[in-house]
Design a protein around this motif. Structure first.
Motif, PDB file in Angstrom:
ATOM      1  N   ASP A 150       0.865  -1.205   0.004  1.00 26.44           N
ATOM      2  CA  ASP A 150       0.007   0.234   0.061  1.00 26.44           C
ATOM      3  C   ASP A 150       0.791   1.247  -0.050  1.00 26.44           C
ATOM      4  N   ASP A 151       1.997   1.072   0.526  1.00 27.42           N
ATOM      5  CA  ASP A 151       2.847   2.274   0.399  1.00 27.42           C
ATOM      6  C   ASP A 151       4.167   2.150  -0.399  1.00 27.42           C
ATOM      7  N   LEU A 152       3.893   1.277  -1.462  1.00 26.72           N
ATOM      8  CA  LEU A 152       5.134   1.024  -2.414  1.00 26.72           C
ATOM      9  C   LEU A 152       6.375   0.815  -1.928  1.00 26.72           C
ATOM     10  N   GLY A 153       6.432  -0.193  -0.709  1.00 24.58           N
ATOM     11  CA  GLY A 153       7.744  -0.355  -0.295  1.00 24.58           C
ATOM     12  C   GLY A 153       8.443   0.634   0.441  1.00 24.58           C
ATOM     13  N   GLY A 154       7.518   1.650   1.008  1.00 26.21           N
ATOM     14  CA  GLY A 154       7.866   3.010   1.641  1.00 26.21           C
ATOM     15  C   GLY A 154       8.302   3.977   0.672  1.00 26.21           C
ATOM     16  N   ASN A 155       7.965   3.988  -0.476  1.00 25.47           N
ATOM     17  CA  ASN A 155       8.262   5.209  -1.478  1.00 25.47           C
ATOM     18  C   ASN A 155       7.249   6.142  -1.107  1.00 25.47           C
ATOM     19  N   LYS A 156       5.839   5.767  -0.628  1.00 27.68           N
ATOM     20  CA  LYS A 156       4.956   6.729  -0.063  1.00 27.68           C
ATOM     21  C   LYS A 156       5.151   7.639   0.939  1.00 27.68           C
ATOM     22  N   ILE A 157       5.884   7.105   1.779  1.00 25.90           N
ATOM     23  CA  ILE A 157       6.198   7.457   3.230  1.00 25.90           C
ATOM     24  C   ILE A 157       7.229   8.732   3.292  1.00 25.90           C
ATOM     25  N   GLN A 158       7.020   9.870   3.082  1.00 29.50           N
ATOM     26  CA  GLN A 158       7.744  11.036   2.898  1.00 29.50           C
ATOM     27  C   GLN A 158       8.629  11.265   4.348  1.00 29.50           C
ATOM     28  N   VAL A 159      10.038  11.584   4.142  1.00 25.41           N
ATOM     29  CA  VAL A 159      10.715  11.782   5.289  1.00 25.41           C
ATOM     30  C   VAL A 159      11.830  12.903   4.950  1.00 25.41           C
ATOM     31  N   SER A 160      12.693  13.555   5.698  1.00 28.76           N
ATOM     32  CA  SER A 160      13.488  14.287   5.395  1.00 28.76           C
ATOM     33  C   SER A 160      14.948  13.625   5.637  1.00 28.76           C
ATOM     34  N   TRP A 161      16.047  13.937   5.054  1.00 25.89           N
ATOM     35  CA  TRP A 161      17.355  13.192   5.191  1.00 25.89           C
ATOM     36  C   TRP A 161      18.336  14.223   5.152  1.00 25.89           C
ATOM     37  N   PHE A 162      18.887  14.593   6.641  1.00 27.12           N
ATOM     38  CA  PHE A 162      19.640  15.805   6.647  1.00 27.12           C
ATOM     39  C   PHE A 162      18.983  16.967   5.903  1.00 27.12           C
ATOM     40  N   GLY A 163      17.820  17.080   6.214  1.00 21.26           N
ATOM     41  CA  GLY A 163      16.960  18.380   5.843  1.00 21.26           C
ATOM     42  C   GLY A 163      16.478  18.459   4.268  1.00 21.26           C
ATOM     43  N   GLN A 164      16.928  17.491   3.700  1.00 21.26           N
ATOM     44  CA  GLN A 164      16.633  17.151   2.034  1.00 21.26           C
ATOM     45  C   GLN A 164      15.422  16.269   2.102  1.00 21.26           C
ATOM     46  N   ARG A 165      14.269  16.595   1.379  1.00 23.91           N
ATOM     47  CA  ARG A 165      13.161  15.933   1.384  1.00 23.91           C
ATOM     48  C   ARG A 165      13.507  14.658   0.469  1.00 23.91           C
ATOM     49  N   SER A 166      12.970  13.563   0.937  1.00 28.22           N
ATOM     50  CA  SER A 166      13.147  11.941   0.251  1.00 28.22           C
ATOM     51  C   SER A 166      11.973  10.972   0.942  1.00 28.22           C
ATOM     52  N   ASN A 167      12.061   9.761   0.741  1.00 25.00           N
ATOM     53  CA  ASN A 167      11.130   8.962   1.050  1.00 25.00           C
ATOM     54  C   ASN A 167      12.012   7.778   1.774  1.00 25.00           C
ATOM     55  N   LEU A 168      11.137   7.009   2.475  1.00 29.71           N
ATOM     56  CA  LEU A 168      11.734   6.026   3.527  1.00 29.71           C
ATOM     57  C   LEU A 168      12.526   4.950   2.515  1.00 29.71           C
ATOM     58  N   HIS A 169      11.897   4.609   1.416  1.00 31.36           N
ATOM     59  CA  HIS A 169      12.657   3.605   0.533  1.00 31.36           C
ATOM     60  C   HIS A 169      13.996   4.067  -0.208  1.00 31.36           C
ATOM     61  N   ARG A 170      14.052   5.333  -0.196  1.00 34.14           N
ATOM     62  CA  ARG A 170      15.312   5.909  -0.938  1.00 34.14           C
ATOM     63  C   ARG A 170      16.223   6.083  -0.016  1.00 34.14           C
ATOM     64  N   VAL A 171      15.763   6.317   1.326  1.00 29.79           N
ATOM     65  CA  VAL A 171      16.874   6.535   2.334  1.00 29.79           C
ATOM     66  C   VAL A 171      17.627   5.015   2.565  1.00 29.79           C
ATOM     67  N   TRP A 172      16.690   3.807   2.401  1.00 28.12           N
ATOM     68  CA  TRP A 172      17.385   2.682   2.471  1.00 28.12           C
ATOM     69  C   TRP A 172      17.950   2.072   1.354  1.00 28.12           C
ATOM     70  N   ASP A 173      17.594   2.518   0.088  1.00 28.28           N
ATOM     71  CA  ASP A 173      18.481   2.216  -1.077  1.00 28.28           C
ATOM     72  C   ASP A 173      19.699   2.782  -1.200  1.00 28.28           C
ATOM     73  N   GLU A 174      19.748   3.979  -0.684  1.00 26.90           N
ATOM     74  CA  GLU A 174      20.815   4.751  -1.028  1.00 26.90           C
ATOM     75  C   GLU A 174      21.445   5.698  -0.338  1.00 26.90           C
ATOM     76  N   ALA A 175      20.631   6.569   0.610  1.00 26.90           N
ATOM     77  CA  ALA A 175      21.064   7.297   1.732  1.00 26.90           C
ATOM     78  C   ALA A 175      22.016   6.929   2.699  1.00 26.90           C
ATOM     79  N   LEU A 176      21.440   5.843   3.301  1.00 27.92           N
ATOM     80  CA  LEU A 176      22.418   5.456   4.365  1.00 27.92           C
ATOM     81  C   LEU A 176      23.829   4.604   4.065  1.00 27.92           C
ATOM     82  N   VAL A 177      23.697   4.155   2.948  1.00 27.10           N
ATOM     83  CA  VAL A 177      25.082   3.436   2.215  1.00 27.10           C
ATOM     84  C   VAL A 177      25.927   4.856   1.844  1.00 27.10           C
TER      85      VAL A 177
END
Length: 263
Positions: A150-177
């Motif tokens: 229902d949230d496309l694997g976290g893609n629909k969950i909007q968050v910020s990463w160090f002040g930049q707009r992102s989503n939960l899926h992208r944080v785990w795909d790329e940002a943390l690494v």
């Protein structure tokens, strides 16, 4: 001017739309491939070289994402993940995997191994199967690839990463690494230190076990990351060891799969 404004508006909207990007991003997939290469036995290493030529496991790992721009490969879209309902126990996950009919990361890994075992498969088919196998094993170990539909694997969950707009899926795909600021070879060398017990357990876990372990981590991620969460140093501190262990597991399990293919 009106056309320019429309174009600018469209680009702005697209920038915030959720989308599936490569699990672990380019660097993460290469880390998995680099670690797997370390654990190949001599027979498997020779066979991989025959299939991939001069292309390493690490460099082959991102091919299924690179070809997404070619619509003739659209049929692979659902192969990168398996959406699981919330609230399942281990048997619930196993039963879901057995009954789920749509092509997914769990069902396609055995199909790729079957192609690689088939001596009558063409060199082109085997090369594609190897590239896809490497990538999908990496995908399986990114926990948000066992997340909710229902949230496309976290893609629909909007968050910020160090002040930049992102989503939960992208944080785990790329940002943390990417936040660790290491090349894929440096990263692989830094984390490739499993204990004997870890290596034995991870290399002998079933594919279902791997899915369930990612699913449990995914549940923890959901609990720790509400919509509109502001993520930065503390989030990295909380989850970096999880990221590192999943990358390491992926590499060890990929090597075990390839070693078994070539017996």
């Amino acid at each position: 001017m009106k056309q320019f404004k429309k174009l600018f508006f469209l680009i702005a909207i697209l920038a915030y739309l959720p989308f599936n990007v490569s699990a672990w991003g380019i660097t993460g997939h290469r880390i998995v491939g680099q670690i797997a290469d370390f654990y190949l036995n001599a027979k498997a290493r020779k066979a991989v070289k025959k299939v991939l030529g001069t292309e390493s496991l690490a460099m082959a790992s991102n091919w299924p994402d690179f070809i997404k721009s070619d619509t003739s490969y659209n049929y692979m879209g659902s192969w990168h993940y398996v959406n699981l309902p919330e609230g399942l126990d281990q048997q619930g996950v196993f039963s879901f995997l057995d009954s789920f009919k749509e092509a997914n990361v769990y069902s396609k890994i055995p199909e790729m191994t079957a192609i690689l075992k088939n001596k009558n498969a063409s060199p082109e088919a085997q090369q594609q199967a190897m590239r896809v196998l490497i990538h999908l094993v990496g995908d399986l170990h990114q926990p948000m690839h066992t997340a909710r539909k229902d949230d496309l694997g976290g893609n629909k969950i909007q968050v910020s990463w160090f002040g930049q707009r992102s989503n939960l899926h992208r944080v785990w795909d790329e940002a943390l690494v990417d936040y660790q600021q290491l090349s894929y070879t440096e990263y692989a060398n830094a984390i490739n230190h499993p204990t004997k017990a870890q290596f034995q357990a991870w290399s002998h876990d079933s594919l279902k076990d791997a899915v369930f372990q990612s699913y449990l981590i995914c549940n923890d991620i959901y609990k720790a990351t509400p919509a509109e969460a502001k993520l930065s140093y503390n989030y990295n501190f909380k989850f970096v060891d999880v990221v590192n262990q999943q990358l390491l597991k992926g590499g060890i399990r990929l090597a075990e799969i390839i070693n078994r293919i070539y017996g």
